[in-house]
Design an enzyme around this catalytic site. Structure first.
Site, mmCIF file in Angstrom:
data_model
loop_
_atom_site.group_PDB
_atom_site.id
_atom_site.type_symbol
_atom_site.label_atom_id
_atom_site.label_comp_id
_atom_site.label_asym_id
_atom_site.label_seq_id
_atom_site.Cartn_x
_atom_site.Cartn_y
_atom_site.Cartn_z
ATOM 1 N NE ARG A 110 -3.031 -7.521 -4.466
ATOM 2 C CZ ARG A 110 -3.934 -7.663 -3.625
ATOM 3 N NH1 ARG A 110 -3.332 -8.144 -2.277
ATOM 4 N NH2 ARG A 110 -4.959 -7.682 -3.889
ATOM 5 C CG HIS A 112 -1.903 -0.966 1.533
ATOM 6 N ND1 HIS A 112 -2.132 -1.713 2.459
ATOM 7 C CD2 HIS A 112 -3.134 -1.360 0.514
ATOM 8 C CE1 HIS A 112 -3.057 -2.483 2.127
ATOM 9 N NE2 HIS A 112 -3.485 -2.449 1.104
ATOM 10 C CE LYS A 136 -11.174 -7.695 1.617
ATOM 11 N NZ LYS A 136 -10.096 -6.735 1.384
ATOM 12 C CB SER A 176 -4.715 -6.661 4.568
ATOM 13 O OG SER A 176 -4.024 -5.144 4.012
HETATM 14 O O1 PNS Z 1 -8.883 -2.982 0.204
HETATM 15 P P1 PNS Z 1 -10.025 -3.613 0.025
HETATM 16 O O2 PNS Z 1 -11.179 -4.052 0.788
HETATM 17 O O3 PNS Z 1 -9.853 -4.410 -1.346
HETATM 18 O O4 PNS Z 1 -10.876 -2.198 -0.816
HETATM 19 C C1 PNS Z 1 -12.037 -2.344 -1.500
HETATM 20 C C2 PNS Z 1 -12.754 -0.799 -1.363
HETATM 21 C C3 PNS Z 1 -13.190 -0.730 0.026
HETATM 22 C C4 PNS Z 1 -11.973 0.212 -1.895
HETATM 23 C C5 PNS Z 1 -14.263 -1.075 -2.078
HETATM 24 O O5 PNS Z 1 -14.963 -2.276 -1.435
HETATM 25 C C6 PNS Z 1 -15.071 0.265 -2.186
HETATM 26 O O6 PNS Z 1 -14.748 1.052 -2.886
HETATM 27 N N1 PNS Z 1 -16.211 0.366 -1.313
HETATM 28 C C7 PNS Z 1 -16.872 1.397 -1.007
HETATM 29 C C8 PNS Z 1 -18.408 1.129 -1.584
HETATM 30 C C9 PNS Z 1 -18.366 1.316 -3.122
HETATM 31 O O7 PNS Z 1 -18.086 2.376 -3.774
HETATM 32 N N2 PNS Z 1 -18.404 0.245 -3.790
HETATM 33 C C10 PNS Z 1 -18.021 0.084 -5.342
HETATM 34 C C11 PNS Z 1 -19.248 0.414 -6.139
HETATM 35 S S1 PNS Z 1 -20.310 -0.942 -6.452
#
Ligand code: PNS
Length: 180
Positions: A109, A36, A60, A146
């Site tokens: 990644r 990150h 999660k 993570s």
């Molecule tokens: O580190 P992660 O858990 O892979 O991050 C994923 C995250 C939190 C960036 C993603 O789930 C997200 O953007 N969540 C916010 C809700 C949203 O806008 N969802 C996408 C549109 S459907």
């Protein structure tokens, strides 16, 4: 005359604020890893301001609270002058809209990330016009996540080469606390 000069200054200031290139690096950051931080550092060199947004991922369960995650990010990015750390529990594009953010930066990644990330980028673009920029993860971090770090730490594995020192200590403390 002095008034005119003041007016010019304020107009210039306004223009520079209006044209500020602002991006968000969103994620769960549970906890923040060296992968990150690599993306955050490289994004900070490309934009005027980068907001690290700790988002609640409904799919999660987390090891650290949002506050703890934000503190770890704040401490480990203290050397970067244009970083702001924040949290959000709604749609990412809503956050972008209300904070005048034009770009989302995500690290990729491997191809396994691509399908899901592409889908999210397209949904976000369609919903709001906010662009997603993908940054290739440095090869040294391409396996890092993570979830993997938490799994290793849970079983007493050494994750010191994968996370900043303060995160390594926080992980050890959390594993000891949880008694597993
Ligand atoms: O580190 P992660 O858990 O892979 O991050 C994923 C995250 C939190 C960036 C993603 O789930 C997200 O953007 N969540 C916010 C809700 C949203 O806008 N969802 C996408 C549109 S459907």
């Amino acid at each position: 005359m002095a008034f005119l000069r003041l007016k010019w200054i304020s107009t210039d200031l306004l223009a520079s604020v209006c044209h500020m290139k602002r991006a968000v690096c969103p994620g769960s950051f549970d906890p923040v890893t060296l992968g990150h931080l690599d993306i955050i550092e490289r994004a900070s060199a490309q934009f005027d301001e980068v907001v690290i947004a700790v988002l609640v991922n409904r799919t999660k369960s987390s090891m650290f609270t949002v506050q703890e995650r934000m503190e770890m990010i704040t401490k480990t990015t203290a050397h970067l002058p244009n970083i702001r750390v924040d949290s959000w529990s709604g749609l990412l594009v809503e956050y972008c809209k209300s904070n005048d953010i034009q770009s989302i930066v995500k690290g990729l990644r491997a191809v396994t990330d691509f399908d899901y990330e592409l889908q999210m980028a397209q949904v976000n673009l369609q919903a709001s016009g906010v662009e997603t920029m993908f940054m290739a993860t440095a090869p040294a971090h391409s396996f890092l996540s993570s979830s993997l770090v938490k799994e290793l730490a849970h079983y007493g594995g050494d994750v010191s080469s994968m996370v900043p020192k303060i995160v390594n200590e926080a992980l050890k403390a959390r594993v000891t606390e949880s008694g597993n």
